[in-house]
Enzyme design. Structure first.
Site, PDB file in Angstrom:
ATOM      1  N   GLU A 228       0.873  -1.182   0.000  1.00 30.15           N
ATOM      2  CA  GLU A 228       0.000   0.000   0.000  1.00 30.15           C
ATOM      3  C   GLU A 228       0.900   1.218   0.000  1.00 30.15           C
ATOM      4  OE1 GLU A 228      -3.056   0.327  -0.575  1.00 30.15           O
ATOM      5  OE2 GLU A 228      -3.520  -1.804  -0.586  1.00 30.15           O
ATOM      6  N   CYS A 262      -1.868   8.818   4.189  1.00 28.05           N
ATOM      7  CA  CYS A 262      -1.884   8.438   2.778  1.00 28.05           C
ATOM      8  C   CYS A 262      -3.204   8.851   2.140  1.00 28.05           C
ATOM      9  CB  CYS A 262      -1.661   6.946   2.647  1.00 28.05           C
ATOM     10  SG  CYS A 262      -2.798   6.000   3.638  1.00 28.05           S
TER      11      CYS A 262
HETATM   12  P1  NAD Z   1       9.030   4.770   3.577  1.00 25.27           P
HETATM   13  O1  NAD Z   1       8.714   4.178   2.249  1.00 25.27           O
HETATM   14  O2  NAD Z   1      10.197   5.681   3.670  1.00 25.27           O
HETATM   15  O3  NAD Z   1       9.304   3.605   4.636  1.00 25.27           O
HETATM   16  C1  NAD Z   1       8.362   2.583   4.852  1.00 25.27           C
HETATM   17  C2  NAD Z   1       9.049   1.399   5.495  1.00 25.27           C
HETATM   18  O4  NAD Z   1       9.944   0.797   4.557  1.00 25.27           O
HETATM   19  C3  NAD Z   1       9.906   1.776   6.705  1.00 25.27           C
HETATM   20  O5  NAD Z   1       9.765   0.770   7.684  1.00 25.27           O
HETATM   21  C4  NAD Z   1      11.299   1.789   6.119  1.00 25.27           C
HETATM   22  O6  NAD Z   1      12.322   1.610   7.090  1.00 25.27           O
HETATM   23  C5  NAD Z   1      11.217   0.616   5.164  1.00 25.27           C
HETATM   24  N1  NAD Z   1      12.225   0.587   4.091  1.00 25.27           N
HETATM   25  C6  NAD Z   1      12.964   1.610   3.610  1.00 25.27           C
HETATM   26  N2  NAD Z   1      13.725   1.168   2.581  1.00 25.27           N
HETATM   27  C7  NAD Z   1      13.459  -0.152   2.417  1.00 25.27           C
HETATM   28  C8  NAD Z   1      13.909  -1.143   1.504  1.00 25.27           C
HETATM   29  N3  NAD Z   1      14.789  -0.868   0.546  1.00 25.27           N
HETATM   30  N4  NAD Z   1      13.388  -2.399   1.608  1.00 25.27           N
HETATM   31  C9  NAD Z   1      12.459  -2.694   2.554  1.00 25.27           C
HETATM   32  N5  NAD Z   1      12.006  -1.770   3.445  1.00 25.27           N
HETATM   33  C10 NAD Z   1      12.491  -0.518   3.379  1.00 25.27           C
HETATM   34  O7  NAD Z   1       7.692   5.489   4.095  1.00 25.27           O
HETATM   35  P2  NAD Z   1       7.483   6.338   5.429  1.00 25.27           P
HETATM   36  O8  NAD Z   1       8.135   7.669   5.260  1.00 25.27           O
HETATM   37  O9  NAD Z   1       7.797   5.527   6.623  1.00 25.27           O
HETATM   38  O10 NAD Z   1       5.885   6.521   5.431  1.00 25.27           O
HETATM   39  C11 NAD Z   1       5.230   7.466   4.674  1.00 25.27           C
HETATM   40  C12 NAD Z   1       4.720   6.863   3.384  1.00 25.27           C
HETATM   41  O11 NAD Z   1       3.820   5.799   3.666  1.00 25.27           O
HETATM   42  C13 NAD Z   1       3.903   7.825   2.543  1.00 25.27           C
HETATM   43  O12 NAD Z   1       4.259   7.657   1.193  1.00 25.27           O
HETATM   44  C14 NAD Z   1       2.461   7.379   2.761  1.00 25.27           C
HETATM   45  O13 NAD Z   1       1.556   7.703   1.743  1.00 25.27           O
HETATM   46  C15 NAD Z   1       2.641   5.915   2.879  1.00 25.27           C
HETATM   47  N6  NAD Z   1       1.488   5.315   3.538  1.00 25.27           N
HETATM   48  C16 NAD Z   1       0.625   4.572   2.788  1.00 25.27           C
HETATM   49  C17 NAD Z   1      -0.497   4.011   3.382  1.00 25.27           C
HETATM   50  C18 NAD Z   1      -1.451   3.176   2.570  1.00 25.27           C
HETATM   51  O14 NAD Z   1      -2.148   2.355   3.172  1.00 25.27           O
HETATM   52  N7  NAD Z   1      -1.512   3.337   1.275  1.00 25.27           N
HETATM   53  C19 NAD Z   1      -0.745   4.193   4.755  1.00 25.27           C
HETATM   54  C20 NAD Z   1       0.173   4.966   5.482  1.00 25.27           C
HETATM   55  C21 NAD Z   1       1.292   5.506   4.868  1.00 25.27           C
END
Ligand code: NAD
Length: 454
Positions: A228, A262
């Site tokens: 997501e 999001c």
């Molecule tokens: P992010 O993508 O920076 O990080 C998300 C997670 O991925 C973290 O735990 C991070 O440590 C991990 N991560 C980072 N690099 C990785 C890799 N290469 N492989 C595997 N994992 C890795 O996002 P964020 O800043 O923590 O959160 C904000 C984002 O989340 C926004 O884009 C928001 O829209 C999205 N979001 C989406 C939903 C939804 O349901 N669609 C809900 C909440 C937040």
């Protein structure tokens, strides 16, 4: 390396510092979770249900402490933090019923005696990767269904939300969840990559770029994956709408929790005569938003990225109707902003920016409004404001969004219904509700024929 999280309202306040565990520790945690999984499944539906129910009770018993921790660690306004804790307990309780649900169906054979059964079984170890913005609810809506159906789970929270996730794991252990059934392993990208590489099913929520890499890695290994991702969500306002109500809903969807959902509204599309009164009402509503509703953004980099984006958009010809500055005060704050005439190629018009900023567009009619709303790959939640049932139904048919909310803010999620985006905003099975139980299980077909003899 150390993982740290700081209070966004008071950057001198270090919330937590833990050693980064590294990839080897991830593999070891997954190994322990794999060893624990058969016992957790064999414990039976009653034991799994009771354990999840006790976690719900533990969350409720610590509600004020948890809400305070959410406020401190990610800067969520208190009322929203309390709402998130209540929802977290509700999700555990909802999935506590799931172990008793039917796990398959019985079918007739095409010919001859016997029984054909389908039976859904867990995969083994679920790898859960969460963002920071819902630091209890998102880990819970991943872990609870995974555990309910007999998987064990390893959660890697976002570094910015480490303390909340560790506290959730403590409460789950205190509620009697057996060891290694639900493990929280702090970490960043290295641990995330290692987790995807080791588990049997992957659930990711986060930004679009990272999510696509996770989907590629899991698909390469042949394990099921859901992702997501970010949204660039629209609100459509028709001239027949209650414009005061629409402005209040949209302002809360733009600025609530500093736009860091999001499902936040980032594009407002006013149809025909709605434009001028909506613009004026929205500017007024955004200027009235206070800390109790908005709060800081997550860190200094996010604040600078947002104020820079407003500056480059105005330099490129956009008009700033209100906000967009970082006020002189402690903490990482950005004033809620509304812009018009942002050039179509500017990043604010194309990419999720995750802050209290929205772009206002005019559309001649519903067709143009829907075309504008659909002109993005980041289609998660769209709100439609109208008193006409015909318009609401037409919009619901034609909008490319995972969620369509009529006369409600685009932000807002019911914990028991499937949740997710459309087009580039999601990959794989929906989260929440029955969809999540399906995602964490695979169907087997069992044919039982007579054994012969007596
Ligand atoms: P992010 O993508 O920076 O990080 C998300 C997670 O991925 C973290 O735990 C991070 O440590 C991990 N991560 C980072 N690099 C990785 C890799 N290469 N492989 C595997 N994992 C890795 O996002 P964020 O800043 O923590 O959160 C904000 C984002 O989340 C926004 O884009 C928001 O829209 C999205 N979001 C989406 C939903 C939804 O349901 N669609 C809900 C909440 C937040």
């Amino acid at each position: 390396m150390t993982i740290t999280s700081y209070n966004p309202a008071d950057p001198a306040d270090l919330v937590v510092a833990v050693e980064e565990p590294g990839a080897e520790a991830v593999r070891a945690a997954v190994g322990r979770a794999r060893a624990a999984q058969p016992g957790w499944l064999a414990a039976g539906a009653g034991a799994r249900s009771a354990a999840l129910g006790r976690i719900a009770e533990a969350v409720e018993a610590h509600a004020e402490e948890l809400a305070g921790l959410i406020v401190r660690e990610v800067g969520k306004p208190l009322a929203e933090a309390r709402g998130e804790v209540a929802r977290t307990a509700a999700i555990w309780r909802y999935y506590a019923q799931a172990p008793f649900a039917p796990s398959g169906a019985v079918h007739e054979t095409a010919a001859g005696p016997g029984l054909l059964l389908t039976r859904r079984r867990p995969y083994g170890v679920a790898g859960l990767i969460a963002p920071w913005n819902f630091p209890l609810a998102i880990p819970t809506w991943k872990a609870a269904p995974a555990l309910a159906v007999g998987n064990t789970a390893v959660l890697k929270p976002a570094p910015e939300a480490t303390a909340c996730a560790l506290r959730l794991a403590e409460l789950a252990a205190g509620a009697g969840l057996p060891e290694d059934v639900f493990t929280v392993l702090p970490g960043g990208a290295e641990e995330g990559v290692a987790l995807v590489d080791a588990v049997d099913v992957v659930s990711f929520t986060g930004s679009t770029g990272v999510g696509r890499a996770v989907v590629r890695a899991a698909t390469e290994r042949g394990v099921p994956v859901q992702a997501e991702l970010g949204g660039l969500n629209a609100a459509l306002v028709l001239p027949d709408a209650d414009l005061a109500q629409a402005a209040a809903h949209i302002a809360s969807a733009i600025a609530g929790y500093a736009g860091q959902k999001c499902t936040a509204t980032s594009r407002v599309i006013a149809v025909g005569a709605a434009y001028e009164p909506l613009r004026d009402a929205l500017v007024k509503a955004l200027e009235l938003v206070d800390d109790a509703a908005c709060g800081p953004v997550i860190n200094a980099a996010a604040r600078d990225r947002l104020t820079d984006a407003v500056a480059t958009a105005t330099a490129a010809g956009a008009t700033l109707l209100t906000g967009g500055r970082a006020p002189e005060r402690d903490g990482w704050y950005v004033e809620p902003a509304l812009l018009t005439d942002v050039p179509a190629e500017h990043p604010l018009a194309r990419e999720e920016f995750f802050g209290p900023i929205a772009l206002l567009h005019a559309a001649a009619d519903l067709d143009e409004a829907i075309a504008l709303a659909n002109d993005t790959p980041h289609s998660l939640s769209t709100s439609v404001h109208t008193r006409s049932l015909d318009v609401a139904l037409a919009a619901a048919d034609r909008l490319d969004a995972g969620m369509i909310r009529v006369n409600a803010p685009s932000s807002g999620v019911d914990f028991h219904l499937p949740f997710g985006g459309a087009k580039g905003a999601a990959h794989g099975e929906r989260e929440q509700g029955q969809a999540a139980l399906d995602f964490y299980t695979v169907s087997r077909t069992v044919s039982v024929l007579p054994g012969g003899g007596a």
